[in-house]
Design a protein around this motif. Structure first.
Motif, PDB file in Angstrom:
ATOM      1  N   PHE A  67      -4.746  -5.477   3.122  1.00 25.29           N
ATOM      2  CA  PHE A  67      -3.561  -5.331   3.963  1.00 25.29           C
ATOM      3  C   PHE A  67      -3.010  -3.928   3.756  1.00 25.29           C
ATOM      4  O   PHE A  67      -2.880  -3.477   2.618  1.00 25.29           O
ATOM      5  N   GLU A  78      -4.417  -5.811   8.913  1.00 26.18           N
ATOM      6  CA  GLU A  78      -5.165  -6.738   8.058  1.00 26.18           C
ATOM      7  C   GLU A  78      -6.637  -6.485   8.311  1.00 26.18           C
ATOM      8  O   GLU A  78      -7.102  -6.573   9.444  1.00 26.18           O
ATOM      9  N   TYR A  95       5.870  -9.378  10.455  1.00 23.73           N
ATOM     10  CA  TYR A  95       5.322 -10.506   9.707  1.00 23.73           C
ATOM     11  C   TYR A  95       4.677 -11.549  10.630  1.00 23.73           C
ATOM     12  O   TYR A  95       5.366 -12.191  11.429  1.00 23.73           O
ATOM     13  N   ARG A  96       3.354 -11.634  10.564  1.00 29.29           N
ATOM     14  CA  ARG A  96       2.544 -12.602  11.308  1.00 29.29           C
ATOM     15  C   ARG A  96       2.815 -12.610  12.818  1.00 29.29           C
ATOM     16  O   ARG A  96       2.636 -13.629  13.481  1.00 29.29           O
ATOM     17  N   ASP A 168       0.295 -16.938   0.746  1.00 28.82           N
ATOM     18  CA  ASP A 168       0.713 -16.194   1.934  1.00 28.82           C
ATOM     19  C   ASP A 168       0.345 -14.731   1.758  1.00 28.82           C
ATOM     20  O   ASP A 168       1.096 -13.948   1.197  1.00 28.82           O
ATOM     21  N   HIS A 170       0.273 -12.450   3.914  1.00 29.30           N
ATOM     22  CA  HIS A 170       1.060 -11.560   4.767  1.00 29.30           C
ATOM     23  C   HIS A 170       2.412 -11.198   4.147  1.00 29.30           C
ATOM     24  O   HIS A 170       3.170 -10.439   4.740  1.00 29.30           O
ATOM     25  N   LYS A 172       4.596  -9.071   2.256  1.00 28.28           N
ATOM     26  CA  LYS A 172       4.518  -7.679   1.811  1.00 28.28           C
ATOM     27  C   LYS A 172       4.974  -7.479   0.362  1.00 28.28           C
ATOM     28  O   LYS A 172       4.584  -6.503  -0.272  1.00 28.28           O
TER      29      LYS A 172
END
Length: 179
Positions: A67, A78, A95-96, A168, A170, A172
């Protein structure tokens, strides 16, 4: 070169260890290596492909991920890397998001080399377009290393750290490396 021992989300998988190493090798190239120790041979490795195709859904089998976030920005990339030598890069605005499946492919990061080795996986990436397009310096970037390992005992998630109650990648807060 900086290295990190990735931690398993599920502590039952402590027999498998994953170490990731990151190295900036030129003005725009990044090398990343993943070293695996699997003494019980639990990991299920996908079959090699003849080229380096871009494929979606690589995380559905054993897959390594990088990432790349940008300081004070929401967008990120990603990068999925399969031991089969297939790969893909996805772009997220935040985020996502967007939530499309598969995510939107990004074409501002290129693959120089992807190789499965006897110890794991080694990749060289060209970030020239990504860095120039967004007017970035290496010090603007932070990186997270993760792995999805399919095993005879089930799926396992490895990351630099797990600060969420669920695995998770994703998040940060778990991307610890700064160049």
């Amino acid at each position: 070169m900086a290295s990190y021992e990735l931690s398993a989300f599920d502590r039952r998988f402590q027999a498998i260890s994953v170490v990731g190493a990151i190295e900036q090798v030129s003005p725009f190239n990044l090398n990343v290596g993943f070293w695996i120790r699997d003494p019980n041979q639990w990991i299920e490795w996908p079959a090699l492909v003849s080229a380096h195709p871009r494929q979606d859904f690589l995380w559905e089998s054993t897959c390594f991920e990088i990432f790349i976030g940008v300081k004070d920005e929401d967008f990120y990339r990603e990068i999925n890397l399969s031991p089969s030598q297939a790969w893909q890069v996805y772009q997220f605005e935040e985020y996502r998001y967007p939530e499309d499946m598969p995510p939107h492919a990004a074409y501002d990061i290129e693959l120089n080399q992807l190789k499965r080795t006897h110890y794991g996986l080694n990749v060289s990436l060209d970030l020239t377009e990504f860095i120039l397009k967004h007017k970035l310096k290496w010090s603007d970037l932070f990186i997270g290393l993760t792995a999805v390992l399919k095993t005879a005992q089930g799926e396992q998630f490895y990351a630099m750290q797990h600060s969420s109650p669920n695995a998770d990648f994703h998040n940060k807060r778990d991307w610890l490396h700064q160049l």
